[in-house]
Design a protein around this motif. Structure first.
Motif, short mmCIF file in Angstrom:
data_model
loop_
_atom_site.label_atom_id
_atom_site.label_comp_id
_atom_site.label_asym_id
_atom_site.label_seq_id
_atom_site.Cartn_x
_atom_site.Cartn_y
_atom_site.Cartn_z
N LEU A 104 0.81 -1.17 -0.22
CA LEU A 104 0.04 -0.03 0.12
C LEU A 104 0.81 1.33 -0.02
O LEU A 104 0.38 2.27 0.31
CB LEU A 104 -0.91 -0.08 1.29
CG LEU A 104 -1.97 -1.01 1.35
CD1 LEU A 104 -2.58 -1.06 2.72
CD2 LEU A 104 -3.08 -0.92 0.37
N ALA A 105 1.90 1.08 -0.18
CA ALA A 105 3.01 2.38 -0.21
C ALA A 105 2.69 3.27 -1.27
O ALA A 105 2.34 3.00 -2.32
CB ALA A 105 4.53 1.79 -0.49
N GLY A 106 2.79 4.59 -0.84
CA GLY A 106 2.45 5.47 -1.73
C GLY A 106 1.05 5.82 -1.88
O GLY A 106 0.59 6.21 -2.89
N ASN A 107 0.24 5.87 -0.85
CA ASN A 107 -1.24 6.16 -1.10
C ASN A 107 -1.53 7.14 0.15
O ASN A 107 -0.72 7.85 0.43
CB ASN A 107 -2.17 4.91 -0.62
CG ASN A 107 -2.19 4.04 -1.98
OD1 ASN A 107 -2.82 4.32 -2.83
ND2 ASN A 107 -1.26 2.84 -2.17
N VAL A 108 -2.75 7.33 0.55
CA VAL A 108 -3.10 8.31 1.48
C VAL A 108 -3.94 7.95 2.87
O VAL A 108 -4.87 8.47 3.08
CB VAL A 108 -3.98 9.49 0.82
CG1 VAL A 108 -3.25 10.32 -0.17
CG2 VAL A 108 -5.53 8.80 0.07
N ILE A 109 -3.15 6.60 3.31
CA ILE A 109 -3.58 6.32 4.53
C ILE A 109 -3.26 6.90 5.71
O ILE A 109 -2.08 7.24 5.97
CB ILE A 109 -3.31 4.54 4.74
CG1 ILE A 109 -3.87 4.08 3.42
CG2 ILE A 109 -3.85 4.14 5.98
CD1 ILE A 109 -3.35 2.68 3.38
N ASN A 132 11.15 2.90 1.15
CA ASN A 132 12.15 3.94 1.25
C ASN A 132 12.92 3.92 -0.38
O ASN A 132 13.80 5.31 -0.65
CB ASN A 132 13.24 3.79 2.16
CG ASN A 132 12.46 4.01 3.52
OD1 ASN A 132 11.75 5.00 3.55
ND2 ASN A 132 13.01 3.17 4.42
N THR A 133 12.95 2.86 -1.13
CA THR A 133 13.71 2.77 -2.24
C THR A 133 13.16 3.75 -3.20
O THR A 133 14.00 4.34 -4.07
CB THR A 133 13.76 1.48 -2.89
OG1 THR A 133 14.23 0.31 -1.93
CG2 THR A 133 14.52 1.25 -4.10
N TYR A 134 11.70 3.88 -3.41
CA TYR A 134 11.28 4.74 -4.27
C TYR A 134 10.46 5.90 -3.76
O TYR A 134 9.78 6.72 -4.33
CB TYR A 134 9.97 3.99 -5.11
CG TYR A 134 10.68 2.70 -5.73
CD1 TYR A 134 11.16 2.93 -7.17
CD2 TYR A 134 10.55 1.38 -5.34
CE1 TYR A 134 11.81 1.93 -7.81
CE2 TYR A 134 11.02 0.25 -5.95
CZ TYR A 134 11.58 0.57 -7.13
OH TYR A 134 12.18 -0.36 -8.08
N GLY A 162 9.12 -4.17 3.92
CA GLY A 162 10.30 -4.80 3.39
C GLY A 162 11.44 -5.30 4.45
O GLY A 162 12.30 -5.85 4.08
N GLU A 163 11.04 -5.27 5.89
CA GLU A 163 11.86 -5.53 6.84
C GLU A 163 11.44 -6.68 7.43
O GLU A 163 10.35 -6.77 8.07
CB GLU A 163 12.23 -4.44 7.82
CG GLU A 163 12.67 -3.22 7.24
CD GLU A 163 12.84 -2.09 8.19
OE1 GLU A 163 12.63 -2.35 9.49
OE2 GLU A 163 13.17 -0.87 8.07
N ARG A 164 12.26 -7.95 7.60
CA ARG A 164 11.52 -8.91 7.97
C ARG A 164 11.65 -8.93 9.65
O ARG A 164 12.79 -8.36 10.11
CB ARG A 164 12.49 -10.16 7.75
CG ARG A 164 12.21 -11.73 8.36
CD ARG A 164 12.91 -12.79 7.66
NE ARG A 164 12.36 -12.96 6.28
CZ ARG A 164 11.11 -13.85 6.02
NH1 ARG A 164 10.84 -14.37 7.14
NH2 ARG A 164 11.04 -13.79 4.80
#
Length: 261
Positions: A104-109, A132-134, A162-164
């Motif tokens: 859901l990265a890059g949304n408005v939550i 963080n990459t993008y 992305g972090e385990r």
């Protein structure tokens, strides 16, 4: 005429239609579609995507989706990428009971309360709200307690942003993260690492040494594996030699014949 046709195609991409889905997948029946990739198409309306009831993987990265209501009928969906859209309400995902990975990265939550509808998804193991990459994120990620709250809400989660966080590899990841944070905190002075005499090794002596098992079965399997590996190398060498000879003979046949006059 070409301009008019292009405008019609653009308008069609703004809303997902049966024609678009069939042309993208080559399937004649929407229920036969299992995987769907609709990245950066300017999609605003998910249209008839809810008719793909057997869909397992869906990628909608880089569109302009705000309403994900049609996804509520996709009960077999296991991987969903909604990154880089305009989504704030996740309620329709409550019924996606097989969902395992959600981006859901890059949304408005805006808050963690928006994530409560996902708590009932027992198979959900991987959630991404920040990349963080993008440089993709959500307003909720600005909260200092965001990470702790999310991990408490989803006790079965294995990967966050992305972090385990648990399972195989999590300790190594945390170790690398601690090293990075230590470096950022200024452990280096004038290019030299500041020594701390009270520091203890991270692992015990001999941790990295290869330990051979005393089990006779394992030893025999190890020996057989090495024998097979040796045979494979011999076969590879023979094959390389034969190929080389064949190529040489073929190149000689292709050379034009020369006649002495």
């Amino acid at each position: 005429m070409d301009y008019k046709r292009e405008k019609e195609q653009d308008a069609e991409c703004e809303k997902i239609s049966a024609v678009l889905l069939k042309s993208r997948t080559g399937e004649f029946d929407l229920e036969s579609i299992l995987f769907l990739k609709l990245r950066v198409l300017g999609i605003h309306d998910l249209g008839c995507i809810g008719e793909c009831v057997n869909l397992e993987r869906l990628d909608l990265f880089g569109n302009s989706v705000t309403n994900i209501g049609p996804l509520s009928s996709l009960r077999l969906l296991s991987v969903l990428n909604l990154s880089s859209n305009r989504i704030s309400n996740l309620e329709p995902l409550r019924s996606c009971e097989n969902l395992q990975t959600l981006n859901l990265a890059g949304n408005v939550i805006s808050s963690t309360e928006s994530l409560h509808c996902l708590v009932s998804l027992k198979k959900l193991e991987n959630i991404r709200l920040r990349d963080n990459t993008y440089n993709y994120s959500n307003p909720v990620c600005r909260s200092a307690s965001y990470r702790a709250v999310v991990l408490e809400m989803f006790p079965n989660i294995k990967v966050l942003d992305g972090e385990r966080v648990v399972g195989r590899g999590s300790e190594l990841y945390q170790l690398c993260k601690d090293i990075d944070e230590t470096i950022k905190a200024g452990s280096y002075k004038n290019g030299q690492l500041i020594e701390h005499p009270d520091c203890k090794p991270w692992v015990e002596d001999g941790y990295w040494e290869i330990k051979r098992s005393n089990n006779a079965i394992i030893e025999e399997a190890y020996k057989q594996f090495n024998d097979v590996l040796h045979e494979c190398r011999l076969l590879n060498n023979r094959a390389t030699h034969v190929i080389s000879q064949t190529e040489r003979s073929m190149s000689l046949k292709k050379q034009p014949k020369q006649y002495a006059i």
